[in-house]
Motif scaffolding. Structure first.
Motif, PDB file in Angstrom:
ATOM      1  N   HIS A   1      12.654 -73.186 -83.653  1.00 29.56           N
ATOM      2  CA  HIS A   1      11.908 -71.939 -83.872  1.00 29.56           C
ATOM      3  C   HIS A   1      10.691 -71.884 -82.965  1.00 29.56           C
ATOM      4  O   HIS A   1       9.732 -72.640 -83.132  1.00 29.56           O
ATOM      5  CB  HIS A   1      11.458 -71.811 -85.325  1.00 29.56           C
ATOM      6  CG  HIS A   1      10.747 -70.514 -85.595  1.00 29.56           C
ATOM      7  ND1 HIS A   1      11.367 -69.291 -85.481  1.00 29.56           N
ATOM      8  CD2 HIS A   1       9.463 -70.241 -85.944  1.00 29.56           C
ATOM      9  CE1 HIS A   1      10.511 -68.324 -85.763  1.00 29.56           C
ATOM     10  NE2 HIS A   1       9.342 -68.875 -86.038  1.00 29.56           N
ATOM     11  N   THR A   2      10.737 -70.961 -81.999  1.00 27.34           N
ATOM     12  CA  THR A   2       9.635 -70.789 -81.059  1.00 27.34           C
ATOM     13  C   THR A   2       9.375 -69.309 -80.809  1.00 27.34           C
ATOM     14  O   THR A   2      10.243 -68.455 -81.013  1.00 27.34           O
ATOM     15  CB  THR A   2       9.941 -71.457 -79.702  1.00 27.34           C
ATOM     16  OG1 THR A   2      11.163 -70.909 -79.172  1.00 27.34           O
ATOM     17  CG2 THR A   2      10.087 -72.958 -79.845  1.00 27.34           C
ATOM     18  N   HIS A   3       8.149 -69.032 -80.349  1.00 28.85           N
ATOM     19  CA  HIS A   3       7.753 -67.715 -79.840  1.00 28.85           C
ATOM     20  C   HIS A   3       6.992 -67.989 -78.539  1.00 28.85           C
ATOM     21  O   HIS A   3       5.761 -67.987 -78.516  1.00 28.85           O
ATOM     22  CB  HIS A   3       6.819 -66.986 -80.809  1.00 28.85           C
ATOM     23  CG  HIS A   3       7.396 -66.635 -82.142  1.00 28.85           C
ATOM     24  ND1 HIS A   3       7.915 -65.387 -82.423  1.00 28.85           N
ATOM     25  CD2 HIS A   3       7.508 -67.352 -83.282  1.00 28.85           C
ATOM     26  CE1 HIS A   3       8.324 -65.355 -83.685  1.00 28.85           C
ATOM     27  NE2 HIS A   3       8.090 -66.537 -84.226  1.00 28.85           N
ATOM     28  N   LEU A   4       7.696 -68.232 -77.457  1.00 30.63           N
ATOM     29  CA  LEU A   4       7.026 -68.631 -76.221  1.00 30.63           C
ATOM     30  C   LEU A   4       6.223 -67.502 -75.591  1.00 30.63           C
ATOM     31  O   LEU A   4       5.365 -67.750 -74.741  1.00 30.63           O
ATOM     32  CB  LEU A   4       8.040 -69.188 -75.228  1.00 30.63           C
ATOM     33  CG  LEU A   4       8.769 -70.464 -75.682  1.00 30.63           C
ATOM     34  CD1 LEU A   4       9.648 -71.001 -74.566  1.00 30.63           C
ATOM     35  CD2 LEU A   4       7.797 -71.535 -76.167  1.00 30.63           C
TER      36      LEU A   4
ATOM     37  N   THR B   1       2.454 -68.265 -75.961  1.00 27.17           N
ATOM     38  CA  THR B   1       1.928 -69.553 -75.504  1.00 27.17           C
ATOM     39  C   THR B   1       0.463 -69.467 -75.086  1.00 27.17           C
ATOM     40  O   THR B   1      -0.322 -70.389 -75.328  1.00 27.17           O
ATOM     41  CB  THR B   1       2.783 -70.090 -74.343  1.00 27.17           C
ATOM     42  OG1 THR B   1       4.138 -70.236 -74.795  1.00 27.17           O
ATOM     43  CG2 THR B   1       2.269 -71.434 -73.859  1.00 27.17           C
TER      44      THR B   1
ATOM     45  N   VAL C   1       5.134 -66.880 -71.018  1.00 29.05           N
ATOM     46  CA  VAL C   1       6.484 -67.420 -71.219  1.00 29.05           C
ATOM     47  C   VAL C   1       6.744 -68.590 -70.273  1.00 29.05           C
ATOM     48  O   VAL C   1       7.266 -69.636 -70.679  1.00 29.05           O
ATOM     49  CB  VAL C   1       7.543 -66.319 -71.027  1.00 29.05           C
ATOM     50  CG1 VAL C   1       8.948 -66.922 -70.991  1.00 29.05           C
ATOM     51  CG2 VAL C   1       7.452 -65.291 -72.150  1.00 29.05           C
TER      52      VAL C   1
ATOM     53  N   SER D   1       7.251 -76.965 -72.938  1.00 28.95           N
ATOM     54  CA  SER D   1       8.395 -77.410 -73.737  1.00 28.95           C
ATOM     55  C   SER D   1       9.213 -78.457 -72.993  1.00 28.95           C
ATOM     56  O   SER D   1       9.571 -79.503 -73.549  1.00 28.95           O
ATOM     57  CB  SER D   1       9.276 -76.211 -74.106  1.00 28.95           C
ATOM     58  OG  SER D   1       8.572 -75.288 -74.908  1.00 28.95           O
TER      59      SER D   1
ATOM     60  N   LEU E   1      16.348 -74.253 -77.333  1.00 32.61           N
ATOM     61  CA  LEU E   1      15.401 -73.443 -78.095  1.00 32.61           C
ATOM     62  C   LEU E   1      16.103 -72.536 -79.095  1.00 32.61           C
ATOM     63  O   LEU E   1      17.229 -72.091 -78.867  1.00 32.61           O
ATOM     64  CB  LEU E   1      14.598 -72.536 -77.148  1.00 32.61           C
ATOM     65  CG  LEU E   1      13.752 -73.156 -76.047  1.00 32.61           C
ATOM     66  CD1 LEU E   1      13.254 -72.055 -75.120  1.00 32.61           C
ATOM     67  CD2 LEU E   1      12.590 -73.933 -76.636  1.00 32.61           C
TER      68      LEU E   1
ATOM     69  N   GLU F   1      14.602 -69.343 -79.777  1.00 33.59           N
ATOM     70  CA  GLU F   1      13.472 -68.523 -79.334  1.00 33.59           C
ATOM     71  C   GLU F   1      13.561 -67.100 -79.883  1.00 33.59           C
ATOM     72  O   GLU F   1      14.614 -66.454 -79.803  1.00 33.59           O
ATOM     73  CB  GLU F   1      13.436 -68.494 -77.807  1.00 33.59           C
ATOM     74  CG  GLU F   1      12.506 -67.479 -77.178  1.00 33.59           C
ATOM     75  CD  GLU F   1      11.028 -67.853 -77.257  1.00 33.59           C
ATOM     76  OE1 GLU F   1      10.676 -68.683 -78.113  1.00 33.59           O
ATOM     77  OE2 GLU F   1      10.239 -67.302 -76.469  1.00 33.59           O
TER      78      GLU F   1
ATOM     79  N   TYR G   1      14.293 -65.593 -69.165  1.00 39.03           N
ATOM     80  CA  TYR G   1      15.083 -66.557 -69.925  1.00 39.03           C
ATOM     81  C   TYR G   1      16.422 -66.831 -69.239  1.00 39.03           C
ATOM     82  O   TYR G   1      16.943 -67.945 -69.304  1.00 39.03           O
ATOM     83  CB  TYR G   1      15.300 -66.042 -71.344  1.00 39.03           C
ATOM     84  CG  TYR G   1      14.031 -66.027 -72.158  1.00 39.03           C
ATOM     85  CD1 TYR G   1      13.673 -67.118 -72.942  1.00 39.03           C
ATOM     86  CD2 TYR G   1      13.176 -64.933 -72.130  1.00 39.03           C
ATOM     87  CE1 TYR G   1      12.505 -67.121 -73.681  1.00 39.03           C
ATOM     88  CE2 TYR G   1      12.003 -64.923 -72.863  1.00 39.03           C
ATOM     89  CZ  TYR G   1      11.667 -66.017 -73.633  1.00 39.03           C
ATOM     90  OH  TYR G   1      10.502 -66.020 -74.356  1.00 39.03           O
TER      91      TYR G   1
ATOM     92  N   LEU H   1      18.627 -67.088 -78.067  1.00 39.23           N
ATOM     93  CA  LEU H   1      17.536 -66.146 -77.860  1.00 39.23           C
ATOM     94  C   LEU H   1      17.742 -65.010 -78.859  1.00 39.23           C
ATOM     95  O   LEU H   1      18.667 -64.205 -78.718  1.00 39.23           O
ATOM     96  CB  LEU H   1      17.552 -65.625 -76.424  1.00 39.23           C
ATOM     97  CG  LEU H   1      16.381 -64.760 -75.982  1.00 39.23           C
ATOM     98  CD1 LEU H   1      15.061 -65.504 -76.132  1.00 39.23           C
ATOM     99  CD2 LEU H   1      16.564 -64.330 -74.528  1.00 39.23           C
TER     100      LEU H   1
ATOM    101  N   SER I   1       4.751 -71.040 -82.758  1.00 34.30           N
ATOM    102  CA  SER I   1       4.074 -70.715 -81.496  1.00 34.30           C
ATOM    103  C   SER I   1       2.684 -71.322 -81.435  1.00 34.30           C
ATOM    104  O   SER I   1       2.162 -71.836 -82.425  1.00 34.30           O
ATOM    105  CB  SER I   1       3.957 -69.197 -81.352  1.00 34.30           C
ATOM    106  OG  SER I   1       2.931 -68.713 -82.210  1.00 34.30           O
TER     107      SER I   1
END
Length: 418
Positions: free
Chosen positions: A62-65, A68, A109, A116, A124, A126, A137, A146, A321
């Motif tokens: 679980h990410t929200h790049l 960042t 991003v 990462s 990911l 994401e 991406y 994604l 994030s």
């Protein structure tokens, strides 16, 4: 073809193998075994890493790049204050997000990619809110999913967003990342829109990722439409007309009533779930992604990890994030998980949550998450600070080790790790 060997090969799907090695050809693992076995079976150059462990690349589920650069944006946008509650934090994120340029998002991003990869993440889960960033991406080296995010209550706007998401899926080709959908949370979509997203996911055979039961405020809102979500968040985003009547339910039961929970659902956070909620999640085959450092930083509580594990719910791990965490390192997340929930998970289970279980939650376990024939040649070379037995190896890797190299498709990253 190339052969890579170390003091131990840790496939995750099998016990550690002393003197282990793997052979990679055209970016895929074609064989594993001892170095002697692979040398006898294949004529290929050998790269040896004495004193090290070869293990799968990490899976950050679980990410929200996009976020960042959030820590620096707070200062540059003059919105640098300490939110007192979860809803205050959400409003701060919205304020900052509204003032960003496309270039700022792109740079953020790219920095998320770099951070990462440097910490050993190669796959990911994401969440993407700005579909204009899709080409970034597509050019990235990551595998995984994604998830295209959906938020909204206004029927007209929701219909337009649904159509645009559908168009993005039709033209999706995004490198090694597969598509998914992310209805943001039970309180940020109308029930009709959430069901529309679920129907689209089912039609396209796509998994769903949804933030679930993350905060006390969410639980209060789903129960009786009270609290700061109703009092502050809805007015801030002009959703006053869409305040629902009291539902007298939990976020989990609400999603279940809408038919939104099944084996293709990945629920993120699950901090405020009851025993009955856990039974629902287990019955529906839902996977849960724990983000313990994010939960701690936002002061939303601790997920009932023991309850979820005892219920037999598949568990993965994510960092969320840098808007709600101090790093994107899965090593940091693993260490914090062990301290936050002492005795709940063995070191081997924690490593699995950060690799194979993450891949399973993302439904990409046939491609990554463990070192097996046919999977991507994404692996790490990690050096424990001291020699460890096979039994002690997982703990040594988590607590006292140095990441030496990251390989994707059998190729080393082109920048320095330290």
């Amino acid at each position: 073809m190339q052969i890579f060997a170390a003091s131990y090969l840790l496939p995750i799907s099998a016990p550690p193998l002393a003197g282990g090695a793997l052979a990679i050809d055209n970016g895929r693992i074609v064989d594993t075994g001892t170095l002697a076995e692979l040398r006898a079976a294949h004529k290929a150059p050998v790269h040896e890493f004495p004193g090290c462990v070869i293990m799968p690349g990490l899976v950050n589920a679980h990410t929200h790049l996009e976020l960042t650069h959030f820590p620096s944006w707070k200062i540059r946008k003059d919105i640098d204050y300490a939110p007192r509650t979860y809803v205050d934090w959400v409003i701060q994120v919205i304020k900052i997000r509204r003032n960003l340029t496309p270039q700022e998002l792109e740079l953020s991003v790219h920095e998320g990619f770099r951070i990462s990869l440097e910490s050993g993440t190669t796959a990911l889960g994401e969440i993407l809110s700005d579909r204009a960033l899709l080409p970034l991406y597509a050019a990235s080296p990551f595998s995984g999913r994604l998830f295209l995010e959906a938020i909204g209550h206004d029927p007209v706007q929701c219909s337009l967003l649904l159509a645009r998401i559908g168009e993005s899926l039709e033209a999706f080709p995004c490198g090694n990342l597969l598509p998914g959908l992310s209805p943001h949370a039970p309180h940020t979509l109308s029930s009709a829109f959430l069901q529309d997203i679920k129907r689209l996911a089912d039609k396209k055979s796509l998994p769903i990722a949804i933030h679930l039961a993350e905060s006390r405020e969410e639980s209060a809102f789903l129960h009786d439409t009270s609290g700061k979500i109703a009092e502050l968040l809805y007015p801030f985003v002009h959703w006053e007309a869409y305040l629902p009547p009291p539902r007298r339910t939990t976020p989990t039961a609400y999603l279940d009533d809408l038919g939104a929970l099944d084996s293709a659902t990945m629920a993120v956070h699950c901090v405020h779930v009851t025993g009955a909620d856990a039974e629902i999640l287990k019955k529906r085959g839902v996977s849960v992604v724990l983000c313990p450092r994010s939960n701690e930083k936002l002061d939303v509580g601790k997920a009932p990890a023991y309850l979820l594990k005892k219920a037999g719910i598949p568990l993965a791990l994510g960092t969320d994030s840098l808007a709600s965490n101090d790093s994107l390192s899965m090593w940091d997340e693993m260490r914090f998980l062990r301290r936050e929930f002492p005795g709940v998970f063995t070191p081997a289970e924690v490593l699995a949550m950060a690799t194979l279980e993450g891949a399973r939650a993302l439904r990409v376990e046939s491609d990554t998450g463990s070192l097996e024939k046919g999977k991507r040649g994404d692996f790490l070379v990690v050096k424990p600070s001291a020699p460890a037995s096979p039994t002690d190896l997982p703990e040594a890797l988590i607590e006292e080790s140095q990441l030496e190299e990251v390989f994707i498709g059998g190729n080393p990253l082109e920048y320095r790790l330290r």
